[in-house]
Design an enzyme around this catalytic site. Sequence first.
Site, short mmCIF file in Angstrom:
data_model
loop_
_atom_site.label_atom_id
_atom_site.label_comp_id
_atom_site.label_asym_id
_atom_site.label_seq_id
_atom_site.Cartn_x
_atom_site.Cartn_y
_atom_site.Cartn_z
N LYS A 183 122.40 21.29 -42.67
CA LYS A 183 122.63 22.38 -43.63
C LYS A 183 123.80 23.26 -43.17
O LYS A 183 124.34 23.07 -42.09
CB LYS A 183 121.34 23.20 -43.79
CG LYS A 183 120.13 22.35 -44.19
CD LYS A 183 120.24 21.72 -45.57
CE LYS A 183 119.40 20.49 -45.73
NZ LYS A 183 118.06 20.62 -46.21
C1 LIG Z 1 116.74 20.00 -46.58
C2 LIG Z 1 116.07 20.31 -47.86
C3 LIG Z 1 114.75 20.80 -47.90
C4 LIG Z 1 113.87 20.84 -46.70
O1 LIG Z 1 114.35 21.56 -45.61
P1 LIG Z 1 113.65 21.41 -44.19
O2 LIG Z 1 114.10 22.63 -43.45
O3 LIG Z 1 114.17 20.13 -43.59
O4 LIG Z 1 112.19 21.38 -44.38
C5 LIG Z 1 114.23 21.17 -49.13
N1 LIG Z 1 114.93 21.05 -50.27
C6 LIG Z 1 116.19 20.58 -50.28
C7 LIG Z 1 116.93 20.49 -51.58
C8 LIG Z 1 116.79 20.17 -49.09
O5 LIG Z 1 118.02 19.65 -49.11
#
Ligand SMILES: *Cc1c(COP(=O)(O)O)cnc(C)c1O
Length: 383
Positions: A183
């Site tokens: 992210k």
């Molecule tokens: C990465 C992601 C999540 C989940 O995030 P985590 O921190 O890995 O649990 C949820 N929704 C979207 C759209 C994502 O890209």
Amino acid sequence: MRKEFLPFSQPSISEDEIAGVDSVLRSGWITTGAKATQFEEDFGRYCGCKSGIALTSATAGMHLLLKALDVGPGDEVITPSMTWVSTVNMIELTGATPVFVDIDRDTLMTSAGLIEPHLNDKTKLIVPVHFAGAAVDMQPLRDLAASRSIPLVEDAAHAAGTEYNGSRIGAEGSSIFSFHPIKNMTTGEGGMFCSDDDVLLQKIRQLKFHGLGVDAHDRNQQGRSPQAEVLQPGFKYNMTDISAVLGLGQLERLDGFIEKRTELANHYLQLLSSVPQVHPLTVPACTSRHAWHLFIIRLDTDSSAMSRDTFMEKLKELNIGTGLHFRAVHEQQFYRKKYRQAAGTLVETEWNSRRICSLPLFPGMTMGDVEDVVSAVKEVLNQ
Ligand SMILES: *Cc1c(COP(=O)(O)O)cnc(C)c1O
């Protein structure tokens, strides 16, 4: 062809951040403590929200939110099928039913118009997804949700730093951010729930740590009664100070990361404008600041006479990594068998699910890397 493999994503970790983690490890307090509190305050201030709650992941945030809203069997939760599986898995694990909505073909985002026909007495929550770092058009959705008194939470996993009509995602309503390593900023693993709803904040604060009125740090630092009471059964989703100190460093650099991502994305857009077989996403007008979490293209599988999967494999042979965000959830084995979504109901989702591909995009890349990717794309398509 490139000599070294270019990954699709790579975290950017500074020496100062490594030193920060080192100092927490040596400090005698490594779980949730002062650093986590500071991270909640600083991230909350960055977004312009009342308060943030630091968690182990965005998935944990979704689980807590569903529990806080008492979502369970017989209830329906509306979300796009074009999302990460974690949201739908959490809905499923509470016993509620996910209701999949379609998206706009060129932004991959849902809208009030697409959601409205699915609302009924069982609808307990609506979860739009801010896709790739752009913003969902929230106002019509907020108006729709308010008119039916249905809670709305924004999946902001891609949207740390994104702005919607001049205001940061997280500033209004409730949002869940992710700090997974791919992210826009990372804490190793982690997430943040941001909200302006005091009742919801208090419920989630309690549920994230065993359902106790206070957490271990409160008890240690503020000399509260060690016999904290379980007010309701809760989870163990608190962020450690080891993660939070990394998050503090990343947050300071987030605007710089986004600037770099924007330059790289603009270079892609310019170079790819001469490649007719690939179509980047459209940026919605309501996105006043794009955080460029992902650079997604759709492969014209008709004119290129090649499947998206082959395209990805051939790029890998040329040392270019790619990602897939996402394969439609309703087409994955468990959900396909359980819900048997009627053909023709998620047309744009299915169309994109076969054609999308994420090209490398991370702050450590150079303009030369972007040029390498585009050369490789052209080579693959001309083979
Ligand atoms: C990465 C992601 C999540 C989940 O995030 P985590 O921190 O890995 O649990 C949820 N929704 C979207 C759209 C994502 O890209």
